[in-house]
Scaffold this active site. Sequence first.
Site, PDB file in Angstrom:
ATOM      1  N   TYR A   1      40.255  40.019  63.249  1.00 35.83           N
ATOM      2  CA  TYR A   1      39.332  41.123  63.548  1.00 35.83           C
ATOM      3  C   TYR A   1      39.864  41.968  64.707  1.00 35.83           C
ATOM      4  O   TYR A   1      39.934  43.196  64.616  1.00 35.83           O
ATOM      5  CB  TYR A   1      37.962  40.532  63.899  1.00 35.83           C
ATOM      6  CG  TYR A   1      36.937  41.508  64.403  1.00 35.83           C
ATOM      7  CD1 TYR A   1      36.252  42.337  63.531  1.00 35.83           C
ATOM      8  CD2 TYR A   1      36.634  41.581  65.765  1.00 35.83           C
ATOM      9  CE1 TYR A   1      35.293  43.227  64.006  1.00 35.83           C
ATOM     10  CE2 TYR A   1      35.681  42.463  66.239  1.00 35.83           C
ATOM     11  CZ  TYR A   1      35.005  43.287  65.357  1.00 35.83           C
ATOM     12  OH  TYR A   1      34.062  44.156  65.827  1.00 35.83           O
TER      13      TYR A   1
ATOM     14  N   LYS B   1      41.072  45.907  64.671  1.00 36.44           N
ATOM     15  CA  LYS B   1      40.505  46.916  65.570  1.00 36.44           C
ATOM     16  C   LYS B   1      41.616  47.559  66.402  1.00 36.44           C
ATOM     17  O   LYS B   1      41.608  48.780  66.610  1.00 36.44           O
ATOM     18  CB  LYS B   1      39.447  46.286  66.480  1.00 36.44           C
ATOM     19  CG  LYS B   1      38.133  45.961  65.775  1.00 36.44           C
ATOM     20  CD  LYS B   1      37.400  47.224  65.344  1.00 36.44           C
ATOM     21  CE  LYS B   1      36.004  46.952  64.807  1.00 36.44           C
ATOM     22  NZ  LYS B   1      35.385  48.171  64.245  1.00 36.44           N
TER      23      LYS B   1
END
Lengths: 335, 335
Positions: B155, B159
């Site tokens: 994740y 990002k």
Amino acid sequence: MHILIIGAAGMVGRKLAGRLAVDGQLGGQGVDVLTLADMVEADAPAGFTGEVRTAALDISKPGEVEKLVAARPDVIFHLAAIVSGEAEADFEKGYAINLDGTRFLFEAIRLQSTREAAREPYKPRVVFSSSIAVFGAPFPEKIGDEFFTTPLTSYGTQKAMGELLLSDYSRRGFFDGIGIRLPTICIRPGKPNKAASGFFSNILREPLAGQEAVLPVGEDVRHWHASPRSAVGFLLHAATMDLERLGWRRNLSMPGLSATVGEQIEALRRVAGEKAVKLIRHEPDPFIMGIVSGWARDFDTSRAESLGFTAERSFDEIIRVHVEDELGGNLPTYA
Amino acid sequence: MHILIIGAAGMVGRKLAGRLAVDGQLGGQGVDVLTLADMVEADAPAGFTGEVRTAALDISKPGEVEKLVAARPDVIFHLAAIVSGEAEADFEKGYAINLDGTRFLFEAIRLQSTREAAREPYKPRVVFSSSIAVFGAPFPEKIGDEFFTTPLTSYGTQKAMGELLLSDYSRRGFFDGIGIRLPTICIRPGKPNKAASGFFSNILREPLAGQEAVLPVGEDVRHWHASPRSAVGFLLHAATMDLERLGWRRNLSMPGLSATVGEQIEALRRVAGEKAVKLIRHEPDPFIMGIVSGWARDFDTSRAESLGFTAERSFDEIIRVHVEDELGGNLPTYA
């Protein structure tokens, strides 16, 4: 062992293949197969006793790089890239090769190591040639490995994204990866390419061959350099070192030499004399100056050095490496 | 003006839409159209006098997000994401939504702003919700904006890659983007989601509603928080501020509050009493503890503060915001 070089027709790729061919081994293991992949067919290196396979392919096309990975090479050198000037001029091509191509490669390895794990375990060493272009001005005096990556080119953006992918795929256990940020390679042999950094080599290589060269920036421009011989040394060390020493911080800046264009020219004067220096023509180019103004000038590479990476310590040394490796030890006789 | 929220059915998206509906304006300009996009149909916010359009779509499917961009919204909030725990558990889904989805959106805007430039110039404001998960341990005492991004989750990797894309697309002039790294949002209203950070909210929200909650980590775990109300404030400020003040460094960490789980619990005790605290059950979970151990604990957000972003300064304040915004100002009566 089986070694795959992607980007094998490029300057560093050719030198790496040549060195592996001569050594015949990597980290004490004999090299049985050398696969050379690039957009164009790469030349087989001289003196290699093992099997050479060549593959001409576009890594940005889905399904292409899978063919290379299906052979399960033990070590993969990923050197293929659209260089900085071209990636800036052609936005879509830069992202296609530098980002999609890298991701397709990593995905192909992941699928070999997971979906086809039943065959037998597969976890290759992946050495990714990144770039100091991941950094963007303004900089500290020396850029350390913990400085953030705010590239000012699309090329640098794509390399920084490749670094992030490499770390994540390594952390997830799909391969054992290391990303090494090469300094600008100087002196690049051969013809100029589309890299905006080309002049750093041109102003030395051309005069050393008795030819004129164009300098598009001022002599006060400071930059970060290592020889092609050092670049090959970095790649070989990255392919054989214990990567557990890196933890999950799998990308690092390689050692190099911080020098101004003026210092390059002084070294040329010392090694090849005033007549060589006179062959440099000053022609300021705002486009090149703009790109270069966002580039890094000096680095703190104590981390890489403590891990055993080494480079030249003077421009005289960089020029001598070029004269030895490219000119058979000979300087031109100037008229 | 026309505002598009992607991820409008999520917690922050709903609160943002609700606030825009009530305000009826953004930066002094009236809001005529509010487009709410998500995987599922988002509810229209109460009290809005303009036009609400909803779109249920998967941004990771090629061609989908183009439909949203074709309407040329003036401001695009990109909040859609597969959260940390799920992106770690489902590698492919995380990359599909968080990386491909983001890139499809940015590409759709680029193509509007370039290929269809003949129509009329188009350069929207893009506000991207990034995350402190772009950072990975070991950290300095306080993480500054110039610290490198070495995420320890997929994740966080996705990002960080989105941040790089946003900067490059902004620098190339395709849109005017800003990426804001939200602290962990606390107290999240509603039901727990799959975020590994969920317990930070659960241990306050559930007791404040008279319910039991599970604490899967130790009380010494320190983390970085801001309320949902602050998150909406960050987004609105990012959508209206002068982005030239950022230069090309378009991503920054938002202000927040650094607190230990123990300090959260003490604040709960002060606001809601001992009976509330007794509802927290300690059940250590090694999977959650492992993820959380790689997370950031404290930040130097002087850059964001100097640019006008603000957040809570105590956990008592964070709890009071929740009681006001979610519980109508009422605490439960404990048996």
